[in-house]
Design an enzyme around this catalytic site. Structure first.
Site, short mmCIF file in Angstrom:
data_model
loop_
_atom_site.label_atom_id
_atom_site.label_comp_id
_atom_site.label_asym_id
_atom_site.label_seq_id
_atom_site.Cartn_x
_atom_site.Cartn_y
_atom_site.Cartn_z
N ASP A 151 6.26 -2.57 1.35
CA ASP A 151 5.17 -3.35 1.95
C ASP A 151 3.73 -2.48 1.93
O ASP A 151 2.96 -2.25 2.89
CB ASP A 151 5.44 -3.21 3.64
CG ASP A 151 6.84 -4.22 3.77
OD1 ASP A 151 6.88 -5.19 3.18
OD2 ASP A 151 7.49 -3.47 4.60
N HIS A 194 5.05 -10.66 0.66
CA HIS A 194 3.69 -10.42 0.28
C HIS A 194 2.50 -11.04 0.85
O HIS A 194 2.61 -12.29 0.78
CB HIS A 194 3.83 -10.53 -1.46
CG HIS A 194 4.74 -9.71 -2.00
ND1 HIS A 194 5.24 -9.80 -3.39
CD2 HIS A 194 5.93 -8.86 -1.48
CE1 HIS A 194 6.19 -8.93 -3.70
NE2 HIS A 194 6.56 -8.36 -2.64
P1 GDP Z 1 3.51 -5.79 0.08
O1 GDP Z 1 4.91 -6.37 0.57
O2 GDP Z 1 3.57 -4.79 -0.66
O3 GDP Z 1 2.99 -7.07 -0.39
O4 GDP Z 1 2.94 -5.58 1.50
P2 GDP Z 1 3.01 -6.46 2.97
O5 GDP Z 1 2.14 -7.73 2.81
O6 GDP Z 1 4.49 -6.80 3.56
O7 GDP Z 1 2.25 -5.61 3.95
C1 GDP Z 1 1.08 -5.12 3.78
C2 GDP Z 1 -0.21 -5.30 4.84
O8 GDP Z 1 -0.93 -4.72 4.73
C3 GDP Z 1 -0.50 -6.98 4.93
O9 GDP Z 1 -0.58 -7.32 6.11
C4 GDP Z 1 -1.89 -6.66 4.15
O10 GDP Z 1 -2.71 -7.66 4.71
C5 GDP Z 1 -2.06 -5.50 4.83
N1 GDP Z 1 -3.22 -4.80 4.01
C6 GDP Z 1 -3.30 -4.62 2.60
N2 GDP Z 1 -4.37 -3.73 2.10
C7 GDP Z 1 -4.76 -3.49 3.30
C8 GDP Z 1 -5.83 -2.32 3.75
O11 GDP Z 1 -6.34 -1.96 2.78
N3 GDP Z 1 -6.22 -2.22 5.03
C9 GDP Z 1 -5.53 -2.96 5.96
N4 GDP Z 1 -5.92 -2.65 7.26
N5 GDP Z 1 -4.52 -3.63 5.73
C10 GDP Z 1 -4.10 -3.98 4.36
P1 IMO Z 2 8.39 -6.06 0.15
O1 IMO Z 2 8.41 -6.85 -1.45
C1 IMO Z 2 10.19 -3.39 3.06
C2 IMO Z 2 14.56 -3.19 2.87
C3 IMO Z 2 15.24 -3.71 4.06
C4 IMO Z 2 16.51 -2.78 4.26
C5 IMO Z 2 16.79 -2.63 2.69
C6 IMO Z 2 18.11 -3.70 2.32
O2 IMO Z 2 7.77 -6.87 0.94
O3 IMO Z 2 7.77 -4.69 -0.12
P2 IMO Z 2 18.07 -6.31 1.92
O4 IMO Z 2 17.64 -7.52 2.75
O5 IMO Z 2 17.11 -6.22 0.51
O6 IMO Z 2 19.34 -6.16 1.38
O7 IMO Z 2 17.66 -5.08 2.62
O8 IMO Z 2 15.75 -2.90 2.11
N1 IMO Z 2 13.64 -4.06 2.11
C7 IMO Z 2 12.34 -3.99 2.26
N2 IMO Z 2 11.51 -3.25 3.15
N3 IMO Z 2 9.79 -4.08 2.12
C8 IMO Z 2 10.34 -5.09 1.62
O9 IMO Z 2 10.02 -5.86 0.29
C9 IMO Z 2 11.94 -4.80 1.34
N4 IMO Z 2 12.83 -5.57 0.71
C10 IMO Z 2 14.07 -5.00 1.32
O10 IMO Z 2 14.49 -3.85 5.41
O11 IMO Z 2 16.19 -1.77 4.66
MG MG Z 3 6.26 -6.80 2.25
#
Ligand code: GDP
Ligand code: IMO
Ligand code: MG
Length: 431
Positions: free
Chosen positions: A18, A46
Site C-alpha cells: 500500500d 491499487h
Molecule cells: P498500493 O497498493 O501501493 O497501490 O497503494 P494503495 O492504493 O493501497 O494505498 C495508497 C493510498 O495512498 C491510496 O489511497 C492513494 O490514493 C493514496 N496516495 C498515493 N500517493 C499519495 C500521496 O502522495 N499523498 C496522499 N495523501 N495520498 C496518496
Molecule cells: P497491495 O498490492 C498490504 C497482507 C495481508 C496479510 C498478508 C497475507 O495493495 O500493496 P494474503 O491475503 O495475501 O494471504 O494475506 O499479506 N497483504 C497486503 N498488505 N497490501 C497488499 O497489497 C497486500 N496483499 C497482502 O494483509 O497480512
Molecule cells: Mg494497496
C-alpha cells in the site's frame, strides 16, 4: 518520454504494501505501451486518482485507465474469475473500455476457486490470535495447490470444459474429505462448480493468450513495458517477514518468473515507499506507533485497507527495513509517497538501526525470532506545518520537508527521484 521507461521499468513496494504503487504505475503508464501484473491476485488494492475521481483495481493492471495500453495478467498471478469479471464489469460501467483488445491473461495463470476462499477464511478463523490476518481472498490455498500440482486448476484448464470437469472430480475427493473433517465445511458441489466455472471459462476464452510471448515480442518491437508489482518486498514469500507474508514472489526478484520474461527485459527498478511505515494484518513491525502518532498518520493518510477496509497499523519510517529491500532488489530509484501526511507533526522520527538486548544488530533479518525482539533506535528531525499538497516542485517544499527527504535518501542509500504530495497524477515532483 519519461527516462524511467528507457529500458522498461518495474514498480514495486519496498515496505509492507500500500505504498502508492497504483499511483506511480498510472503516472508512468503515460509513456508505456504494455503494463503487466506478475504476482498476487485480488488481495492487492491499487488506487489511482484521475480528475478528482478515485478508482481501485485488485486484479486488473492499472494501465486500463489509459487508452492504447495492452494490459497483461502474467502467469505468476492467481486469478479469481468471480473477482476478475466483477472488476471488468465495474470499469466498463464507469466508461473504461475493457476487452481482449487491451487485456490478456496468461494461459498459465492459476485459478482461485471458491473452495480456496472458504479454506483461507476457515484457517484464519481457526488460528485466531496467531492468524496471518490474510485478506481471505483464497491466495494462500491457491498458491499451495499450484505447488501441489495435481490439485491445481490453470486458466488453460478453465477454458476447456472436459478438462475442467475431470479436474474438479479429481480434486473434490480429497478436498471434500478435508473440508468435512478438518474445517466442518460442506463437501464440494462438483456439478454446481462445473456449471459456474465453465461459464467463467467461456467468458474468459477471448482474453486468454501467451502473455510471455506478447511481452517478448513487444520488447523486441521497442514498446515500453511497465511491470506492476503488487504487495511488497517485506511481504514476499521468501524474502519477507515469513510467515507473516503473502504467498507469492512479490519482490522485484519475482518479475521474471511471474511475467515470463528474461531478466534483461527490465533495467529500472523503482521502489515505492511511504514517508512513514504501515502494515495490515499480523506480523512484526518494529517502528509501529500504537498511539496518538499512529492515529494521526492513519487519519491524515486515510490508512484503511483498499481491499478489506481494515485499519492499517502505522509507525515511523524504518530505514533498516527499506535499505534491506533496496539492496535485495537492486532498486535504481525511489518514489517517496504520502509526504503530505506528515504535515503538522512537530517532530519526525526515523529508525536508523536496531538493537537487541542493548547490542547493535547488523542490518535487517527477515526472521520472526529476530524482528519480534529488536528495539528500533531513532533519530529525530523537526517537522513542518505548511500544507504541501499543492506544491509542484521539490524546491518549493518547506526546508524541513526537503531535509527529511534528503536524510531518508542518505539512510536508505538509494536516490529518491520522485516525491508524491497528494493522490493525484499531477502531485508528483521529479528530482
Ligand atoms: P498500493 O497498493 O501501493 O497501490 O497503494 P494503495 O492504493 O493501497 O494505498 C495508497 C493510498 O495512498 C491510496 O489511497 C492513494 O490514493 C493514496 N496516495 C498515493 N500517493 C499519495 C500521496 O502522495 N499523498 C496522499 N495523501 N495520498 C496518496
Ligand atoms: P497491495 O498490492 C498490504 C497482507 C495481508 C496479510 C498478508 C497475507 O495493495 O500493496 P494474503 O491475503 O495475501 O494471504 O494475506 O499479506 N497483504 C497486503 N498488505 N497490501 C497488499 O497489497 C497486500 N496483499 C497482502 O494483509 O497480512
Ligand atoms: Mg494497496
Amino acid at each position: 518520454m519519461n527516462p524511467f521507461l528507457e529500458g522498461n521499468a518495474c514498480v514495486f513496494g519496498v515496505q509492507w504494501g500500500d505504498e502508492g504503487k497504483g499511483k506511480i504505475v498510472d503516472y508512468l503508464a503515460e509513456d508505456a505501451q504494455v503494463v503487466v501484473r506478475y504476482c498476487g491476485g485480488a488481495n492487492a488494492g491499487h488506487t489511482v486518482r484521475i480528475n478528482g475521481q478515485k478508482y481501485s483495481t485488485h486484479l486488473l493492471p492499472v494501465g486500463i485507465f489509459r487508452p492504447g495500453i495492452m494490459n497483461l495478467i502474467g502467469n505468476g498471478v492467481v486469478l479469481d474469475p468471480e473477482a476478475f469479471f466483477k472488476e471488468v464489469d465495474e470499469f466498463i460501467a464507469k466508461g473504461f473500455p475493457i476487452s481482449p483488445d487491451n487485456l490478456r491473461v496468461s494461459y498459465k495463470t492459476h485459478v482461485v476457486m471458491p473452495y480456496h476462499k472458504l479454506e483461507d477464511g476457515a484457517r484464519e478463523t481457526r488460528t485466531q490470535g496467531s492468524s496471518i490476518g490474510t485478506t481471505r481472498r483464497g491466495i494462500g490455498p491457491a498458491y499451495a495447490d499450484k505447488m501441489h500440482r495435481m490439485s491445481a486448476i490453470r486458466v488453460s484448464d478453465l477454458i476447456d470444459a472436459s478438462r475442467l470437469k475431470a479436474k474438479l472430480e479429481q480434486i473434490a475427493t480429497d478436498r471434500s474429505a478435508i473440508f468435512q473433517k478438518v474445517y466442518d465445511l460442506p463437501a464440494l458441489d462438483v456439478p454446481k462448480l462445473f456449471l459456474e466455472y465453465r461459464a467463467y471459462g467461456e467468458r474468459l476464452k477471448p482474453f486468454v493468450d501467451d502473455t510471455s510471448s506478447i511481452l517478448i515480442k513487444a520488447n523486441k518491437a521497442g514498446k515500453k513495458i511497465l511491470f506492476e508489482g503488487a504487495h511488497a518486498v517485506l511481504l514476499d514469500v521468501d524474502h519477507g517477514t515469513y510467515p507473516y507474508v503473502t504467498s507469492s514472489s512479490c519482490s522485484a526478484l519475482g518479475i521474471f518468473t511471474g511475467a515470463g520474461a528474461p531478466p534483461q527485459i527490465c533495467r529500472n527498478f523503482i521502489g515505492i515507499m511511504k514517508a512513514y511505515t504501515t502494515r495490515v494484518g499480523g506480523g512484526p513491525f518494529p517502528t509501529e506507533q500504537d498511539n496518538q502518532i499512529g492515529n494521526y498518520i492513519r487519519e491524515r493518510g486515510n490508512e484503511y485497507g483498499t481491499t478489506t477496509r481494515r485499519p492499517r497499523r502505522c509507525g515511523w519510517f524504518d530505514a533498516v527495513a527499506v535499505r534491506y529491500s533496496s539492496e535485495l532488489c537492486g532498486v535504481t530509484a525511489i518514489s517517496l509517497m504520502l509526504l503530505d501526511v506528515l504535515t503538522g507533526l512537530d517532530e519526525l522520527k526515523i529508525c536508523t538501526r536496531y538493537e537487541m538486548n542493548g547490542k547493535p544488530v547488523d542490518g535487517f533479518r527477515a526472521d520472526m525470532g529476530m524482528l519480534a525482539d529488536v528495539r528500533p533506535v531513532y533519530e529525530t528531525m523537526p517537522g513542518w506545518r505548511e500544507d504541501i499538497s499543492g506544491v509542484r516542485s521539490f524546491a518549493d517544499l518547506p526546508t524541513n520537508a526537503r531535509k527529511y527527504v534528503q536524510r531518508l535518501e542518505e539512510l536508505i542509500e538509494t536516490p529518491i527521484r520522485m516525491v508524491s504530495v497528494a493522490p493525484d497524477r499531477e502531485a508528483t515532483l521529479m528530482r
